[in-house]
Design a protein around this motif. Sequence first.
Motif, short mmCIF file in Angstrom:
data_model
loop_
_atom_site.label_atom_id
_atom_site.label_comp_id
_atom_site.label_asym_id
_atom_site.label_seq_id
_atom_site.Cartn_x
_atom_site.Cartn_y
_atom_site.Cartn_z
N LEU A 265 -11.57 -4.46 -0.81
CA LEU A 265 -11.10 -5.62 -0.03
C LEU A 265 -9.74 -6.10 -0.51
O LEU A 265 -8.92 -6.57 0.29
CB LEU A 265 -12.11 -6.75 -0.11
CG LEU A 265 -13.47 -6.54 0.56
CD1 LEU A 265 -14.23 -7.86 0.64
CD2 LEU A 265 -13.33 -5.93 1.95
N GLU A 266 -9.50 -5.97 -1.81
CA GLU A 266 -8.19 -6.34 -2.34
C GLU A 266 -7.10 -5.44 -1.75
O GLU A 266 -6.02 -5.92 -1.36
CB GLU A 266 -8.21 -6.23 -3.86
CG GLU A 266 -7.01 -6.83 -4.54
CD GLU A 266 -7.19 -6.94 -6.04
OE1 GLU A 266 -6.64 -7.88 -6.62
OE2 GLU A 266 -7.89 -6.08 -6.62
N GLN A 267 -7.39 -4.16 -1.64
CA GLN A 267 -6.44 -3.24 -1.01
C GLN A 267 -6.26 -3.56 0.47
O GLN A 267 -5.16 -3.56 1.01
CB GLN A 267 -6.91 -1.81 -1.19
CG GLN A 267 -5.94 -0.77 -0.64
CD GLN A 267 -6.53 0.62 -0.63
OE1 GLN A 267 -7.45 0.90 0.12
NE2 GLN A 267 -6.01 1.49 -1.49
N LEU A 268 -7.38 -3.85 1.14
CA LEU A 268 -7.34 -4.17 2.56
C LEU A 268 -6.50 -5.42 2.82
O LEU A 268 -5.68 -5.46 3.76
CB LEU A 268 -8.76 -4.38 3.10
CG LEU A 268 -8.91 -4.69 4.59
CD1 LEU A 268 -8.36 -3.56 5.44
CD2 LEU A 268 -10.38 -4.97 4.92
N ALA A 269 -6.69 -6.44 1.99
CA ALA A 269 -5.90 -7.68 2.15
C ALA A 269 -4.42 -7.41 1.94
O ALA A 269 -3.57 -7.94 2.66
CB ALA A 269 -6.40 -8.74 1.17
N ALA A 270 -4.12 -6.56 0.95
CA ALA A 270 -2.71 -6.25 0.68
C ALA A 270 -2.06 -5.50 1.83
O ALA A 270 -0.93 -5.79 2.23
CB ALA A 270 -2.60 -5.44 -0.62
N THR A 271 -2.77 -4.51 2.39
CA THR A 271 -2.20 -3.73 3.49
C THR A 271 -2.05 -4.57 4.76
O THR A 271 -1.14 -4.32 5.56
CB THR A 271 -3.07 -2.49 3.79
OG1 THR A 271 -4.41 -2.90 4.10
CG2 THR A 271 -3.07 -1.55 2.60
N ARG A 272 -2.93 -5.55 4.93
CA ARG A 272 -2.82 -6.45 6.09
C ARG A 272 -1.94 -7.67 5.80
O ARG A 272 -1.76 -8.52 6.66
CB ARG A 272 -4.22 -6.90 6.52
CG ARG A 272 -5.07 -5.79 7.12
CD ARG A 272 -6.49 -6.25 7.41
NE ARG A 272 -6.53 -7.42 8.29
CZ ARG A 272 -7.66 -8.04 8.66
NH1 ARG A 272 -8.83 -7.60 8.21
NH2 ARG A 272 -7.62 -9.08 9.46
N ARG A 273 -1.43 -7.73 4.58
CA ARG A 273 -0.56 -8.83 4.14
C ARG A 273 -1.26 -10.18 4.30
O ARG A 273 -0.66 -11.17 4.74
CB ARG A 273 0.76 -8.80 4.89
CG ARG A 273 1.57 -7.53 4.62
CD ARG A 273 2.92 -7.56 5.27
NE ARG A 273 3.68 -6.34 4.97
CZ ARG A 273 4.90 -6.08 5.42
NH1 ARG A 273 5.51 -6.97 6.22
NH2 ARG A 273 5.51 -4.96 5.10
N LEU A 274 -2.52 -10.22 3.88
CA LEU A 274 -3.28 -11.46 3.92
C LEU A 274 -3.19 -12.16 2.57
O LEU A 274 -3.32 -11.51 1.53
CB LEU A 274 -4.76 -11.16 4.24
CG LEU A 274 -5.05 -10.51 5.59
CD1 LEU A 274 -6.53 -10.12 5.67
CD2 LEU A 274 -4.69 -11.46 6.72
N PRO A 275 -2.98 -13.46 2.55
CA PRO A 275 -2.85 -14.18 1.27
C PRO A 275 -4.21 -14.49 0.64
O PRO A 275 -4.57 -15.65 0.43
CB PRO A 275 -2.11 -15.45 1.68
CG PRO A 275 -2.56 -15.71 3.09
CD PRO A 275 -2.74 -14.35 3.72
#
Length: 242
Positions: A159-169
């Motif tokens: 999920l940390e990778q997913l948030a980073a790729t989606r540029r979610l804070p």
Amino acid sequence: MTKKAVIIGASSGIGLEVARLLLLKGWKVGVAARRTESLEQLRNEYPNQVVTMQIDVTAPSAGSQLLQLAERVGGMHLYFHAAGVGWQNPDLEGEKEMTTVYTNVEGFMRMVGETFRYMATHDGGHIAVISSIAGTKGLGPAASYSATKAFQNTYIEALEQLAATRRLPITFTDIRPGFVDTPMLEGSDFPMKMNVQYVARKIVRAIERRRHVSVIDWRYRLLVFFWRLVPRFLWRRLRLIK
């Protein structure tokens, strides 16, 4: 602005102690668990800061209840997941194995996934979870427990990778304690048991510092380091129970 947190698994142990520390820092906190007696006591102590709800993470309705609790709190800057079960189960009793999976995998994924979706549409936030050093290696006396903790480690990393790729804070903290003197270990004689208040202080510090992974404490960091060095052919011969 008042900071707002939701804590699942706050009826005792680490979840309850972290809730108390956040309340002392002025947070508004939504607390939930299957048992609500201690939650109501906490609300009586902090009537203007605490919102309570009964939630069983294994119930299909738990995700929607989480959103209701966040709405009642007025937001969710921090989600802290402290709900979990585990036993030593060398005989692989089926009910214990499946209860561990239902709670630590299905329930965990349900609540953390719901929080991720919420934060993705509500300006981000911080997801902190209690996993365990048990996820480092497969532990024969606690097979389902160590396997579910490894799942939690991997899920948070994903999920940390997913948030980073989606540029979610969205920030993540995977908290990996060793043995903590909580009701779950009551009556056990495990070595290096840590005081729950000490562990809670370490957890709050890790959250405030936005640590990605926090192994508590130095003794367990050292233990995990050496565990990782043990090759598989030696690990499978290691005797972990008498």
